[in-house]
Design an enzyme around this catalytic site. Structure first.
Site, mmCIF file in Angstrom:
data_model
loop_
_atom_site.group_PDB
_atom_site.id
_atom_site.type_symbol
_atom_site.label_atom_id
_atom_site.label_comp_id
_atom_site.label_asym_id
_atom_site.label_seq_id
_atom_site.Cartn_x
_atom_site.Cartn_y
_atom_site.Cartn_z
ATOM 1 N N GLU A 273 12.929 -1.604 -29.492
ATOM 2 C CA GLU A 273 12.027 -1.116 -28.483
ATOM 3 C C GLU A 273 10.779 -2.372 -28.303
ATOM 4 O O GLU A 273 10.096 -2.421 -27.109
ATOM 5 C CB GLU A 273 10.900 -0.098 -29.037
ATOM 6 C CG GLU A 273 11.769 1.371 -29.339
ATOM 7 C CD GLU A 273 12.909 1.669 -28.247
ATOM 8 O OE1 GLU A 273 12.421 1.471 -26.898
ATOM 9 O OE2 GLU A 273 14.024 2.169 -28.431
ATOM 10 N N HIS A 276 12.124 -4.128 -25.199
ATOM 11 C CA HIS A 276 11.784 -3.367 -24.172
ATOM 12 C C HIS A 276 10.529 -3.602 -23.589
ATOM 13 O O HIS A 276 10.126 -3.916 -22.457
ATOM 14 C CB HIS A 276 11.951 -2.035 -24.157
ATOM 15 C CG HIS A 276 13.771 -1.451 -24.139
ATOM 16 N ND1 HIS A 276 14.350 -1.760 -23.077
ATOM 17 C CD2 HIS A 276 14.125 -0.673 -25.117
ATOM 18 C CE1 HIS A 276 15.431 -1.155 -23.292
ATOM 19 N NE2 HIS A 276 15.465 -0.416 -24.375
#
Ligand code: ZN
Length: 508
Positions: A273, A276
């Site tokens: 994450e 991202h």
């Protein structure tokens, strides 16, 4: 708000960008409400929250289909001072408008309803391990998806699947995916069967060690910061399913999850994450609300998350830096593990039934199975009634596994119950883009991995910023890949990377 790319106010181009920014304000507000629903909201807020989100979705759709757009696009195209960046913005605004207006409101509503019911009934079917309960809902969703594909426009010589997939990964076609997946499958199944037969398997001690959740959280936060995630422009919280959301590049919301025995899962999810999030934070703020301030595609987004999770986070060099921190911050049984044991534990390859628990090698076979099946379902070659049997056969062929029940088989993923056909391949495309980008970064940045050993990750981040992040949606995924790496997407960099790391680890 002003941008570098336009100075004359009130032109057609300016008015288009204003509409785009208005829409982004609504979408980013939905983003924060969506994040809040998953992290902070009391359950009592659910009903009103869904009305808030539905209202924002209606307003967003209104702006996306604004009837002034076609005329403004025509005017702007003839406008003076339109350079390549402005051309790209116009091209993407044209594309978004075309997708938004091709779908009749009745179909959009029917799909939203079928998706909401589908997800609910899928969860019931999975709980009961009863595929027949889900079957009529999947049939209905496939029928609507075929209609959606026809409205979007099936490309000449192409398939219904192509039209659906293009909304996730612009330009992606089933034939194009098959062309990279076929050689990948051959080399990957060979590699995995060799690893299975290894007589000197890496140590699994890291994955058997328990660790208090508070220590894991502090450790994961430290790693995210070390990779370059800017906590002044983002947050890291907990949720059931990790995700990266938020509002825009200066307000990026990551989540991760923790369990006492799953340190590797927490670290992998956090680094994923964070990848991202680094992409989102790297999008140009001066372009916020316009296509040039947005990410390219799901596949390119996934390439960024996978790079930090795998190419960095499962490398030997990373563990040289990370191991002392892991031992001191996590303590307990982990405090007694060597650098090599930690590195080995992060790189165990083992075929399993569940996609989201899969390692970086077998993961791609899970995706290929879904791709083959959804392609056949949408074309009508595979009847919905035959899904469980077909699924189980492919799991035996590709992963050598006997699927014990549909709960651990064809009912495990939510995607099809939402009508998301064409989504799955973006995960493996992400792995492929990632390996190809990373190979190029290694070539252009000598000593890159040696820097990881000292906790120096900024060179890689700067390279990603200048080659990928700062462009926003200027180039479609395929073109971006060729611009950055000098060649079209291929399965070779991913396989060279996996074989180069895993064969020595398993001694095969
Ligand atoms: Zn991801």
């Amino acid at each position: 708000m002003t941008t570098e790319t336009h100075t004359v106010h009130g032109t057609a181009y300016d008015r288009l960008l204003d509409l785009s920014r208005e829409r982004a304000l609504l979408e980013s507000s939905s983003g924060i409400l969506g994040w809040d629903s998953e992290t902070m909201m009391p359950t009592g807020g659910l009903e009103y929250r869904s009305r808030q989100l539905a209202q924002l979705a209606r307003l967003t759709h209104g702006l996306a289909t604004d009837e002034r757009i076609p005329e403004l696009l025509e005017e702007a195209a003839a406008q003076e001072g339109i350079g390549p960046a402005e051309q790209a913005n116009l091209g993407q605004i044209r594309r978004d408008h075309s997708i938004a207006t091709r779908l009749p409101a009745t179909l959009v509503e029917e799909l939203a309803k079928a998706s909401s019911i589908g997800q609910h009934e899928w969860a019931v079917a999975r709980e009961r391990d009863d595929f027949d309960h889900f079957r009529p809902h999947l049939e209905h969703l496939l029928g609507l998806s075929r209609r959606k594909a026809e409205c979007l426009g099936v490309p000449e010589g192409g398939e219904h699947w192509d039209a659906l997939a293009d909304t996730y990964e612009p330009g992606m076609t089933a034939a194009g995916v098959e062309a990279v997946f076929t050689p990948l499958r051959e080399r990957l199944t060979n590699l995995i069967s060799d690893l299975e037969q290894s007589t000197s398997k890496p140590s699994n001690a890291f994955n058997e060690a328990e660790c208090p959740i508070e220590s894991q959280e502090a450790f994961c936060r430290m790693v995210a910061g070390a990779l370059g995630f800017d906590f002044e422009r983002g947050r890291l919280d907990r949720s059931v399913h990790p995700f990266c959301g938020g509002s825009h590049c200066n307000d990026v919301r990551l989540t991760t999850r923790f369990q006492p025995t799953e340190v590797n899962d927490a670290l992998g999810s956090t680094m994923h994450e964070t990848g991202h999030g680094l992409y989102e934070q790297g999008l140009p703020f001066e372009q916020v609300g316009t296509p040039l301030g947005e990410s390219v595609s799901l596949g390119i987004h996934e390439s960024q998350s996978r790079m930090w999770e795998n190419q960095v986070g499962r490398s030997r060099a990373f563990w040289t830096w990370c191991a002392p921190h892991a031992r001191s911050m996590l303590g307990g049984a982990i405090g007694g593990l060597s650098d090599d044991e930690l590195y080995q534990g992060a790189n165990i390859v083992r075929p399993g039934f569940i996609r989201v628990e899969a390692d970086e090698a077998t993961y791609n076979l899970h995706i290929m199975i879904r791709f083959e099946m959804e392609r056949a379902m949408i074309s009508g070659d595979l009847e919905v009634g035959g899904v469980p049997e077909h699924w189980n056969r492919l799991y035996t062929d590709y992963l050598g596994l006997e699927v014990p029940d549909d709960r651990r088989g064809c009912l495990q993923d939510v995607h099809w119950s939402m009508g998301a056909i064409g989504y799955f391949p973006t995960y493996t495309l992400g792995n492929l883009y990632c390996a190809q980008f990373f190979e190029k970064a290694l070539e252009e940045l000598p000593g890159l991995e040696a820097g990881f050993e000292r906790g120096e990750f900024g060179r890689l981040l700067d390279w990603l910023r200048s080659n990928i992040h700062r462009h926003g949606r200027q180039y479609p995924p395929g073109e971006l890949c060729e611009r950055v790496t000098g060649r079209p997407l291929s399965s070779e960099p991913l396989m060279n990377y996996l074989e180069g790391k895993l064969r020595p680890l398993y001694g095969v």
